[in-house]
Design a protein around this motif. Structure first.
Motif, mmCIF file in Angstrom:
data_model
loop_
_atom_site.group_PDB
_atom_site.id
_atom_site.type_symbol
_atom_site.label_atom_id
_atom_site.label_comp_id
_atom_site.label_asym_id
_atom_site.label_seq_id
_atom_site.Cartn_x
_atom_site.Cartn_y
_atom_site.Cartn_z
ATOM 1 N N PRO A 188 22.387 -7.947 116.743
ATOM 2 C CA PRO A 188 24.388 -8.571 117.750
ATOM 3 C C PRO A 188 23.696 -9.550 118.157
ATOM 4 O O PRO A 188 22.759 -9.394 119.156
ATOM 5 N N ILE A 191 27.718 -8.620 122.218
ATOM 6 C CA ILE A 191 28.954 -7.844 122.026
ATOM 7 C C ILE A 191 29.524 -7.010 123.595
ATOM 8 O O ILE A 191 27.996 -6.564 123.793
ATOM 9 N N GLY A 222 31.517 -11.005 120.648
ATOM 10 C CA GLY A 222 31.939 -10.001 119.411
ATOM 11 C C GLY A 222 32.513 -8.836 120.263
ATOM 12 O O GLY A 222 32.705 -8.596 121.594
#
Length: 259
Positions: A188, A191, A222
């Motif tokens: 990731p 996030i 995100g």
């Protein structure tokens, strides 16, 4: 018919964020889930809410750095649901200090949870998967394992631990492919989760503003489900020919020449 019908999953760091997203999406897709975390009050609160719709979920306390805890949780999963088909090593912490500022105790804490915890999880689950004829292990790493600078938010221990997770993933993918066990890492980018809240970032929008110019896709940060859906794909038979890969979910950060 769900994408994960018939599968039993064990997910760490499941009280919130990406781990909780994985729990919810796995249940929605038909899996039976053992949701684990060291913080049991919040975990049990979330699990009890989910049980009203999905009876095939249980919560369990797990200190991922403790081998005895791992054995107890995997034994529980096998006793309750018969096996473990999917392991999501998601639990992790971040201490924002660089090489010169990091204390030895901080280094050990981050490495014990982020790296040792992944090793212990695989060590305990792989024999169960071998008996079951295969499985999928998903190790949550980070873009900080792939790029430097802002990606590790000034934490040398976090960066090192996520690099270790990525290397362990490749190792396990090679050595256990013969057992039909697939091992992949997820990377990731920014996030918005409780980890970001704890760092003083108030919202996904505020997090995105910090990454304008680094991330290509708006809103430049995100949400947990962006990663949760990645977990679903790697857990499902849709990825049956995928192992040893790095699934990057970062809005284009690592491909951006301006970083």
């Amino acid at each position: 018919m769900g994408r994960l019908d018939g599968k039993v999953a064990l997910i760490t760091g499941a009280k919130s964020g990406m781990g909780l997203s994985g729990v919810k999406l796995f249940l929605k897709e038909g899996a039976k889930v053992v949701a684990t975390d060291i913080v049991t009050d919040k975990l049990n609160e979330e699990v009890n809410k989910l049980k009203q719709t999905y009876p095939n979920v249980i919560g369990a306390k797990l200190d991922v750095s403790n081998a005895d805890d791992w054995k107890a949780v995997v034994d529980l999963a096998v006793k309750k649901f018969g096996t473990v088909n999917v392991l999501v090593n998601n639990a992790g912490i971040h201490i924002p200090n660089g090489i010169l500022e990091t204390k030895e105790d901080d280094w050990d804490k981050v490495m014990n949870i982020n790296a040792k915890g992944v090793w212990l999880g695989m060590k305990q689950v792989i024999p169960v998967m071998q008996q079951a004829g295969g499985g999928s292990i998903i190790n949550n790493s980070s873009v900080s394992a792939l790029i430097g600078g802002f990606a590790d938010a000034h934490s040398v221990a976090y960066s090192a631990s996520k690099g270790a997770v990525t290397s362990m993933t490749r190792h396990a993918a090679q050595w256990f492919a013969k057992d039909n066990i697939r091992v992949n890492s997820v990377h990731p980018g920014p996030i918005y989760t409780d980890l970001a809240k704890d760092a003083g970032i108030s919202s996904q929008e505020a997090m995105g503003k910090l990454h304008v110019g680094r991330i290509n896709l708006p809103p430049y940060a995100g949400e947990a489900d962006d990663v949760g859906y990645g977990f679903v794909y790697l857990a499902s038979d849709e990825s049956k020919f995928t192992t040893g890969t790095e699934l990057v979910i970062d809005g284009g950060w690592v491909t951006n020449s301006t970083i």
